[in-house]
Every structure is written in C-alpha cells, then in structure tokens.
Design an enzyme around this catalytic site. Structure first.
Site, PDB file in Angstrom:
ATOM      1  N   MET A 182     -33.344   6.747 -64.499  1.00  0.00           N
ATOM      2  CA  MET A 182     -32.942   6.116 -65.756  1.00  0.00           C
ATOM      3  C   MET A 182     -33.800   4.878 -66.012  1.00  0.00           C
ATOM      4  O   MET A 182     -34.386   4.302 -65.100  1.00  0.00           O
ATOM      5  CB  MET A 182     -31.467   5.714 -65.707  1.00  0.00           C
ATOM      6  CG  MET A 182     -31.153   4.662 -64.652  1.00  0.00           C
ATOM      7  SD  MET A 182     -29.390   4.288 -64.554  1.00  0.00           S
ATOM      8  CE  MET A 182     -29.173   3.328 -66.077  1.00  0.00           C
ATOM      9  N   LYS A 183     -33.852   4.483 -67.289  1.00  0.00           N
ATOM     10  CA  LYS A 183     -34.602   3.302 -67.689  1.00  0.00           C
ATOM     11  C   LYS A 183     -33.764   2.051 -67.475  1.00  0.00           C
ATOM     12  O   LYS A 183     -32.539   2.069 -67.672  1.00  0.00           O
ATOM     13  CB  LYS A 183     -35.004   3.401 -69.161  1.00  0.00           C
ATOM     14  CG  LYS A 183     -35.900   4.600 -69.463  1.00  0.00           C
ATOM     15  CD  LYS A 183     -37.202   4.526 -68.707  1.00  0.00           C
ATOM     16  CE  LYS A 183     -38.095   5.712 -69.009  1.00  0.00           C
ATOM     17  NZ  LYS A 183     -39.316   5.699 -68.182  1.00  0.00           N
ATOM     18  N   HIS A 322     -46.689  11.812 -62.256  1.00  0.00           N
ATOM     19  CA  HIS A 322     -45.972  11.507 -63.498  1.00  0.00           C
ATOM     20  C   HIS A 322     -46.182  12.628 -64.523  1.00  0.00           C
ATOM     21  O   HIS A 322     -47.147  13.375 -64.445  1.00  0.00           O
ATOM     22  CB  HIS A 322     -46.545  10.186 -64.053  1.00  0.00           C
ATOM     23  CG  HIS A 322     -46.126   9.857 -65.441  1.00  0.00           C
ATOM     24  ND1 HIS A 322     -46.898  10.167 -66.548  1.00  0.00           N
ATOM     25  CD2 HIS A 322     -45.028   9.237 -65.921  1.00  0.00           C
ATOM     26  CE1 HIS A 322     -46.284   9.729 -67.635  1.00  0.00           C
ATOM     27  NE2 HIS A 322     -45.150   9.167 -67.292  1.00  0.00           N
TER      28      HIS A 322
END
Ligand code: MG
Length: 334
Positions: A182-183, A322
C-alpha cells in the site's frame, strides 16, 4: 529475420489514483510494435512492448534516435551471426550509438520499451515462452516458473476511506494473493497509521504480508519518524522512503530502522544500481532491489546490474522487478 518497421504511439492512461508524489490523471505510456519479415499462419510476426508504469511516453526519443538507428543499421549489426535471428542485445548496442554515458534521464525508458518488444518478437519466432527462450539464451539450467508475486495497490483516491481500502485488500486476497503493498506518505502520519492498521486487520495482523511505499516523498526526519512508528508492525518492507538517488538518506534510515528496505524502481542504469549497493547501506540478506527492466534500457542492462551487484553479495532472488508486467515476470522466471 529482419525488422521491417517499428510503430509506436503515446497512449493516455487516465486514472484518478495517486501516490505520495504524483497522480496518474495525465499519465501516458509508449506502445511499441516491432514488425518483422517473418510470416506465421499467414500473418506478419510482431513484437509488442510498453514502457511500464510510472514514467511518461517517450515519443521523441523513440522517433528521433532509437528507430532511425535500428532501421538504418546493417542486418549483421542486429542479428545473431549463427542463427540469423534478431538479437535484442545487439539491437540495444545499436540504439546506444553516439550516446554519452551517464545522464540517463528518460533515454533508458525509450530503449527499454523497444527492448521489451524485441524480446517478445524473438521468443515468438522461437516458438517458446519468453522465460524458456531467455533461460536457453543465457544458459540457465533450470528456469523456475513459480514466481513470487504480490498485489501492489492501496493508492489514494478521491473519496476513498478505510472501508474502501479494506475492500480493495480483501479483493486481492480473494484473487489468491498472500501479500499486498500500500501507499503511504500521501496523508499525515496519524492517518497513514490508521490506514496501515486497517489493512493489517484484513491480513489477520500479519505485518510480514504488508509492504508500504512512500514513493520517495520523505526527507530524513520524516522517513525516520515513519520508520519508528511502523517498526513494531514487522512489515514486509519499507519502500522508497526518500529521494531514490539520496543514498546517504537511505543509509541513515537503514542504520536506524529495523524494517527491510526496498528501492530501485527509479534507478535506470547499472552504475546507479551499483552505487546504491555501495553507498546506501542496503543489506543483501534483508533488503530488496526493485529495478524495472522496461524503464532501464531493457534486459541487457538488467543483466549488467545483476552481475555488478553480485560482487556485493546480492543474489537475483533479492531483486523483485518493478512494474507488474509480463516482461519482468518472465525475466524473474528465467
Ligand atoms: Mg514503488
């Protein structure tokens, strides 16, 4: 095998999600199609690539430098001498003709996007899934098609409260994901802690299944403050706390926070990545490196990175690329 043409387009990716630093409402990406002279089942064989997530389309670089160099190259400059097949590694060298080292900017994004399309093309011509093609090409005895994956989400979104965040995470678990990310950093520390605790609640309190990502937002005092507040949760990792090129900040954070660290999606070259492991206090038995091959000159540079950091004790399984795209999935498997 020849490249007949390379087509590309800048495509909008409008979305209202945001992390701690950017929103995606104006985001674009480059889509590249490499057209070959091979015909399969009556149709030309194409390779497809796109420039992953988080960087804008690169039409200028692709149009003005990458494509002209590939199209004007002699066939032997682009192909494997033994098989006559297009060799993406040699194509990468051709795209870097007359380019000075360093100052990478977003040049690696343009080249990495075409590299992705070239690997797609050659593995299709080979009739193999990319990871098997790569394993054979780079002499890997046993590629492993079982890849570690996690669900990256937990973005900020207008009107998104704790209940929506919980539902989002439950959705990932329902899809079969064990771990989530999560951010953080797009709200106050107090609010982010409430968000983290809501997600941990969904995960049954198991912090080792939750990673957090600040997208490079914090200065050192803030990074340390967040680290102190999150340390007791035993999180999976603490990603991009500060500016991705501030190795001193990362080193100070690493020395003062017991959480595993993760960074690398904004490093675009072997040299930057080697500097990270040299100077940022990263621990090869605890931390993770997350370079995205599609953003950083493609697979040839990624191999140079893996080779360079191996001298500092880093194994490929500490590298979690990523982007969440099929290209990195196959690279990881190979
Ligand atoms: Mg990230």
């Amino acid at each position: 095998m020849k490249i007949k043409a390379i087509h590309h387009a800048a495509v909008p990716l409008p979305s209202k999600i945001r992390n701690a630093v950017i929103d995606f409402s104006q985001m674009t990406f480059s889509l590249v199609v490499v057209e070959s002279d091979i015909v399969q089942d009556g149709k030309p064989l194409y390779g497809f690539g796109f420039n992953s997530n988080g960087r804008y389309a690169q039409p200028g670089l692709i149009d003005e430098r990458c494509i002209p160099r590939l199209i004007s190259a002699e066939p032997h400059e682009l192909t494997d001498a033994e098989t006559g097949t297009i060799d993406p590694v040699r194509c990468g060298d051709v795209m870097m003709k007359n380019e000075k080292p360093g100052g990478h900017g977003e040049r690696p994004v343009a080249i990495g996007t075409i590299d992705m399309a070239l690997w797609d093309l050659v593995s299709k011509a080979d009739g193999q899934p990319l990871y098997q093609h790569l394993a054979r090409r780079f002499h890997v005895d046993e590629p492993n098609p079982e890849i570690y994956c996690y669900a990256a989400g937990g973005y900020y979104y207008p009107g998104k409260g704790l209940e929506q965040l919980r539902e989002e995470i439950e959705g990932y678990l329902a899809l079969g994901y064990r771990d989530v990310k999560m951010k953080i950093g797009g709200a106050s520390l107090a609010e982010d802690i409430t968000r983290i605790e809501a997600v941990l609640d969904v995960l049954g309190g198991d912090g080792s299944r939750l990673a957090v990502d600040a997208n490079g937002r914090f200065d050192l005092p803030t990074a340390l403050e967040y680290g102190k507040a999150m340390q007791s949760y035993g999180l999976m990792w603490y990603e991009e706390a500060g500016d991705p090129l501030d190795y001193q900040l990362q080193a100070a954070l690493s020395a003062n926070c017991s959480l595993p660290m993760a960074t690398g999606e904004n490093l675009f070259s072997m040299t930057d990545t080697r500097n990270l492991v040299r100077y940022a206090g990263m621990n090869p038995s605890r931390d993770y490196i997350q370079v995205d091959p599609a953003l950083s000159y493609g697979l040839p540079e990624y191999l140079r990175m893996l080779d360079a950091i191996s001298a500092y004790g880093w194994q490929p399984d500490r590298c979690i690329p990523h982007g969440g795209h099929q290209f990195t999935l196959h690279i990881a498997a190979a």
